[in-house]
Design a protein around this motif. Structure first.
Motif, PDB file in Angstrom:
ATOM      1  N   ARG A  57       0.845  -1.194   0.000  1.00 49.98           N
ATOM      2  CA  ARG A  57       0.000   0.000   0.000  1.00 49.98           C
ATOM      3  C   ARG A  57       0.884   1.249   0.000  1.00 49.98           C
ATOM      4  NH1 ARG A  57      -3.133  -3.689   2.601  1.00 49.98           N
ATOM      5  NH2 ARG A  57      -5.328  -3.695   1.991  1.00 49.98           N
ATOM      6  N   ASN A  58       0.392   2.289  -0.689  1.00 51.70           N
ATOM      7  CA  ASN A  58       1.117   3.555  -0.706  1.00 51.70           C
ATOM      8  C   ASN A  58       0.770   4.367   0.542  1.00 51.70           C
ATOM      9  OD1 ASN A  58      -1.412   4.697  -1.214  1.00 51.70           O
ATOM     10  ND2 ASN A  58      -0.998   5.061  -3.382  1.00 51.70           N
ATOM     11  N   ALA A  59       1.305   5.582   0.639  1.00 46.67           N
ATOM     12  CA  ALA A  59       1.102   6.413   1.831  1.00 46.67           C
ATOM     13  C   ALA A  59      -0.366   6.750   2.054  1.00 46.67           C
ATOM     14  CB  ALA A  59       1.933   7.691   1.718  1.00 46.67           C
ATOM     15  N   ALA A  60      -1.169   6.767   0.987  1.00 44.50           N
ATOM     16  CA  ALA A  60      -2.601   7.058   1.113  1.00 44.50           C
ATOM     17  C   ALA A  60      -3.394   5.835   1.549  1.00 44.50           C
ATOM     18  CB  ALA A  60      -3.138   7.584  -0.219  1.00 44.50           C
ATOM     19  N   GLY A  61      -2.736   4.670   1.618  1.00 47.10           N
ATOM     20  CA  GLY A  61      -3.407   3.439   2.024  1.00 47.10           C
ATOM     21  C   GLY A  61      -4.009   2.662   0.871  1.00 47.10           C
ATOM     22  N   SER A  62      -3.785   3.121  -0.357  1.00 54.23           N
ATOM     23  CA  SER A  62      -4.315   2.423  -1.534  1.00 54.23           C
ATOM     24  C   SER A  62      -3.424   1.243  -1.899  1.00 54.23           C
ATOM     25  CB  SER A  62      -4.382   3.367  -2.727  1.00 54.23           C
ATOM     26  OG  SER A  62      -5.222   4.461  -2.447  1.00 54.23           O
ATOM     27  N   GLU A  63      -4.051   0.124  -2.236  1.00 52.48           N
ATOM     28  CA  GLU A  63      -3.286  -1.038  -2.677  1.00 52.48           C
ATOM     29  C   GLU A  63      -2.670  -0.742  -4.034  1.00 52.48           C
ATOM     30  OE1 GLU A  63      -4.219  -5.534  -4.130  1.00 52.48           O
ATOM     31  OE2 GLU A  63      -5.221  -4.899  -2.276  1.00 52.48           O
ATOM     32  N   VAL A  64      -1.348  -0.957  -4.149  1.00 57.39           N
ATOM     33  CA  VAL A  64      -0.650  -0.690  -5.408  1.00 57.39           C
ATOM     34  C   VAL A  64      -0.038  -1.947  -6.016  1.00 57.39           C
ATOM     35  CG1 VAL A  64      -0.204   1.741  -4.888  1.00 57.39           C
ATOM     36  CG2 VAL A  64       1.464   0.009  -4.193  1.00 57.39           C
ATOM     37  N   ALA A  65       0.113  -3.001  -5.223  1.00 56.89           N
ATOM     38  CA  ALA A  65       0.682  -4.245  -5.738  1.00 56.89           C
ATOM     39  C   ALA A  65       0.298  -5.390  -4.822  1.00 56.89           C
ATOM     40  CB  ALA A  65       2.205  -4.148  -5.842  1.00 56.89           C
ATOM     41  N   ARG A  66       0.374  -6.591  -5.382  1.00 61.51           N
ATOM     42  CA  ARG A  66       0.071  -7.821  -4.657  1.00 61.51           C
ATOM     43  C   ARG A  66       1.008  -8.881  -5.222  1.00 61.51           C
ATOM     44  NH1 ARG A  66      -4.555  -9.901  -1.781  1.00 61.51           N
ATOM     45  NH2 ARG A  66      -5.437  -7.830  -1.592  1.00 61.51           N
ATOM     46  N   LEU A  67       1.762  -9.545  -4.331  1.00 61.64           N
ATOM     47  CA  LEU A  67       2.717 -10.560  -4.758  1.00 61.64           C
ATOM     48  C   LEU A  67       2.415 -11.875  -4.060  1.00 61.64           C
ATOM     49  CD1 LEU A  67       4.377  -7.683  -4.349  1.00 61.64           C
ATOM     50  CD2 LEU A  67       6.271  -9.101  -5.005  1.00 61.64           C
ATOM     51  N   ALA A  68       2.576 -12.971  -4.784  1.00 69.02           N
ATOM     52  CA  ALA A  68       2.424 -14.296  -4.183  1.00 69.02           C
ATOM     53  C   ALA A  68       3.604 -14.554  -3.253  1.00 69.02           C
ATOM     54  CB  ALA A  68       2.373 -15.363  -5.269  1.00 69.02           C
ATOM     55  N   VAL A  69       3.303 -15.188  -2.115  1.00 68.83           N
ATOM     56  CA  VAL A  69       4.329 -15.523  -1.128  1.00 68.83           C
ATOM     57  C   VAL A  69       4.292 -17.032  -0.911  1.00 68.83           C
ATOM     58  CG1 VAL A  69       5.108 -15.216   1.252  1.00 68.83           C
ATOM     59  CG2 VAL A  69       4.043 -13.306   0.042  1.00 68.83           C
ATOM     60  N   ALA A  70       5.438 -17.677  -1.081  1.00 69.87           N
ATOM     61  CA  ALA A  70       5.521 -19.115  -0.812  1.00 69.87           C
ATOM     62  C   ALA A  70       5.354 -19.346   0.686  1.00 69.87           C
ATOM     63  CB  ALA A  70       6.869 -19.658  -1.274  1.00 69.87           C
ATOM     64  N   PRO A  71       4.663 -20.411   1.083  1.00 68.31           N
ATOM     65  CA  PRO A  71       4.435 -20.671   2.512  1.00 68.31           C
ATOM     66  C   PRO A  71       5.714 -20.782   3.340  1.00 68.31           C
ATOM     67  CG  PRO A  71       3.082 -22.123   1.181  1.00 68.31           C
ATOM     68  CD  PRO A  71       4.007 -21.402   0.240  1.00 68.31           C
ATOM     69  N   ASP A  72       6.818 -21.171   2.704  1.00 67.47           N
ATOM     70  CA  ASP A  72       8.076 -21.323   3.436  1.00 67.47           C
ATOM     71  C   ASP A  72       9.021 -20.133   3.250  1.00 67.47           C
ATOM     72  OD1 ASP A  72       8.602 -21.781   0.772  1.00 67.47           O
ATOM     73  OD2 ASP A  72       9.851 -23.546   1.120  1.00 67.47           O
ATOM     74  N   ALA A  73       8.537 -19.043   2.651  1.00 68.58           N
ATOM     75  CA  ALA A  73       9.390 -17.881   2.390  1.00 68.58           C
ATOM     76  C   ALA A  73       9.709 -17.141   3.676  1.00 68.58           C
ATOM     77  CB  ALA A  73       8.712 -16.939   1.406  1.00 68.58           C
ATOM     78  N   ALA A  74      10.995 -16.966   3.948  1.00 69.31           N
ATOM     79  CA  ALA A  74      11.410 -16.180   5.104  1.00 69.31           C
ATOM     80  C   ALA A  74      11.420 -14.700   4.756  1.00 69.31           C
ATOM     81  CB  ALA A  74      12.792 -16.618   5.567  1.00 69.31           C
ATOM     82  N   SER A  75      11.726 -14.393   3.495  1.00 68.32           N
ATOM     83  CA  SER A  75      11.740 -13.003   3.039  1.00 68.32           C
ATOM     84  C   SER A  75      11.548 -12.984   1.530  1.00 68.32           C
ATOM     85  CB  SER A  75      13.059 -12.319   3.403  1.00 68.32           C
ATOM     86  OG  SER A  75      14.136 -12.891   2.677  1.00 68.32           O
ATOM     87  N   LEU A  76      11.249 -11.808   1.017  1.00 70.14           N
ATOM     88  CA  LEU A  76      11.168 -11.614  -0.423  1.00 70.14           C
ATOM     89  C   LEU A  76      11.526 -10.181  -0.731  1.00 70.14           C
ATOM     90  CD1 LEU A  76       8.065 -10.279  -1.484  1.00 70.14           C
ATOM     91  CD2 LEU A  76       7.506 -12.206  -0.059  1.00 70.14           C
ATOM     92  N   SER A  77      11.829  -9.929  -1.985  1.00 72.45           N
ATOM     93  CA  SER A  77      12.238  -8.595  -2.400  1.00 72.45           C
ATOM     94  C   SER A  77      11.129  -7.957  -3.221  1.00 72.45           C
ATOM     95  CB  SER A  77      13.523  -8.690  -3.232  1.00 72.45           C
ATOM     96  OG  SER A  77      13.949  -7.409  -3.612  1.00 72.45           O
ATOM     97  N   TRP A  78      10.737  -6.732  -2.832  1.00 74.97           N
ATOM     98  CA  TRP A  78       9.766  -5.965  -3.609  1.00 74.97           C
ATOM     99  C   TRP A  78      10.555  -4.936  -4.399  1.00 74.97           C
ATOM    100  CZ3 TRP A  78       7.839  -0.719  -2.594  1.00 74.97           C
ATOM    101  CH2 TRP A  78       6.845  -0.334  -3.487  1.00 74.97           C
ATOM    102  N   ASP A 109      -1.833  -9.853   8.454  1.00 69.95           N
ATOM    103  CA  ASP A 109      -0.918  -9.378   9.480  1.00 69.95           C
ATOM    104  C   ASP A 109       0.137  -8.489   8.840  1.00 69.95           C
ATOM    105  OD1 ASP A 109      -1.762 -11.013  11.909  1.00 69.95           O
ATOM    106  OD2 ASP A 109      -1.497 -12.566  10.376  1.00 69.95           O
ATOM    107  N   PRO A 110       0.606  -7.469   9.572  1.00 67.50           N
ATOM    108  CA  PRO A 110       1.661  -6.618   9.022  1.00 67.50           C
ATOM    109  C   PRO A 110       2.938  -7.415   8.791  1.00 67.50           C
ATOM    110  CG  PRO A 110       0.831  -5.745  11.124  1.00 67.50           C
ATOM    111  CD  PRO A 110       0.203  -7.078  10.905  1.00 67.50           C
ATOM    112  N   ALA A 111       3.603  -7.136   7.689  1.00 63.60           N
ATOM    113  CA  ALA A 111       4.917  -7.721   7.411  1.00 63.60           C
ATOM    114  C   ALA A 111       5.971  -6.736   7.918  1.00 63.60           C
ATOM    115  CB  ALA A 111       5.080  -7.955   5.915  1.00 63.60           C
ATOM    116  N   THR A 112       7.161  -7.233   8.181  1.00 61.65           N
ATOM    117  CA  THR A 112       8.235  -6.359   8.640  1.00 61.65           C
ATOM    118  C   THR A 112       9.206  -6.072   7.505  1.00 61.65           C
ATOM    119  OG1 THR A 112       9.584  -8.209   9.432  1.00 61.65           O
ATOM    120  CG2 THR A 112       8.089  -7.187  11.029  1.00 61.65           C
ATOM    121  N   SER A 113       9.933  -4.981   7.656  1.00 65.83           N
ATOM    122  CA  SER A 113      10.990  -4.603   6.716  1.00 65.83           C
ATOM    123  C   SER A 113      11.970  -3.701   7.463  1.00 65.83           C
ATOM    124  CB  SER A 113      10.396  -3.899   5.492  1.00 65.83           C
ATOM    125  OG  SER A 113       9.591  -2.822   5.902  1.00 65.83           O
TER     126      SER A 113
END
Length: 163
Positions: A57-78, A109-113
């Motif tokens: 989501r951008n600063a306005a809270g609008s969804e701008v992208a959606r990425l598939a996450v593997a169930p065993d993924a510890a991290s991913l790069s946007w 749930d919120p993701a961390t970065s």
């Protein structure tokens, strides 16, 4: 010391404990500053999830992208792109993990970065809050990890001597 005495007087014992965090990068929830470089995100899948999606989501809270996450993924790069792969402008972005089991939603749930800490504030309860370069605030106890910013020496690794 004078600093310890002042910190205790204002109820900020944690200020002296967390003050060395200023300038470090912390892994926590909240908006992240995007400046054109890929951002490492740590999704938070719920137990029992067999699939997940990272919602950006951008600063306005609008969804701008959606990425598939593997169930065993510890991290991913946007990479800073929208749903069609077009580059997004520099700015503040936040990440949420939506978890699913057998196609049914389990919750979000919120993701961390990683984000740079610019300030530490005392709370009325005597705790400490980290303030990030985006202005986001997180209780110091909610920070999952700390690291030296890229290109700098960590406290355990002195900077190389210059001839």
């Amino acid at each position: 010391t004078l600093l310890d005495g002042l910190a205790q007087a204002i109820g900020g014992n944690d200020l002296s404990r967390y003050g060395s965090w200023i300038g470090l990068e912390a892994r926590a929830t909240g908006p992240v500053a995007f400046s054109g470089e890929p951002i490492t995100v740590f999704p938070a899948l719920r137990p029992g999830a067999d699939s997940a999606q990272l919602v950006v989501r951008n600063a306005a809270g609008s969804e701008v992208a959606r990425l598939a996450v593997a169930p065993d993924a510890a991290s991913l790069s946007w990479a800073g792109t929208d749903a069609e792969g077009a580059p997004l402008p520099a700015g503040r972005y936040s990440f949420t993990t939506e978890s699913f089991a057998n196609g049914q939603p389990l919750g979000a749930d919120p993701a961390t970065s990683w984000s740079r800490i610019t300030e530490i504030r005392s709370t009325a309860a005597g705790g400490a809050v980290a303030v990030f370069e985006t202005g986001a605030e997180v209780e110091a106890t909610e920070i999952a990890a700390l690291r030296a910013p890229a290109g700098t020496a960590s406290p355990a690794e002195p900077a190389p001597a210059t001839p």
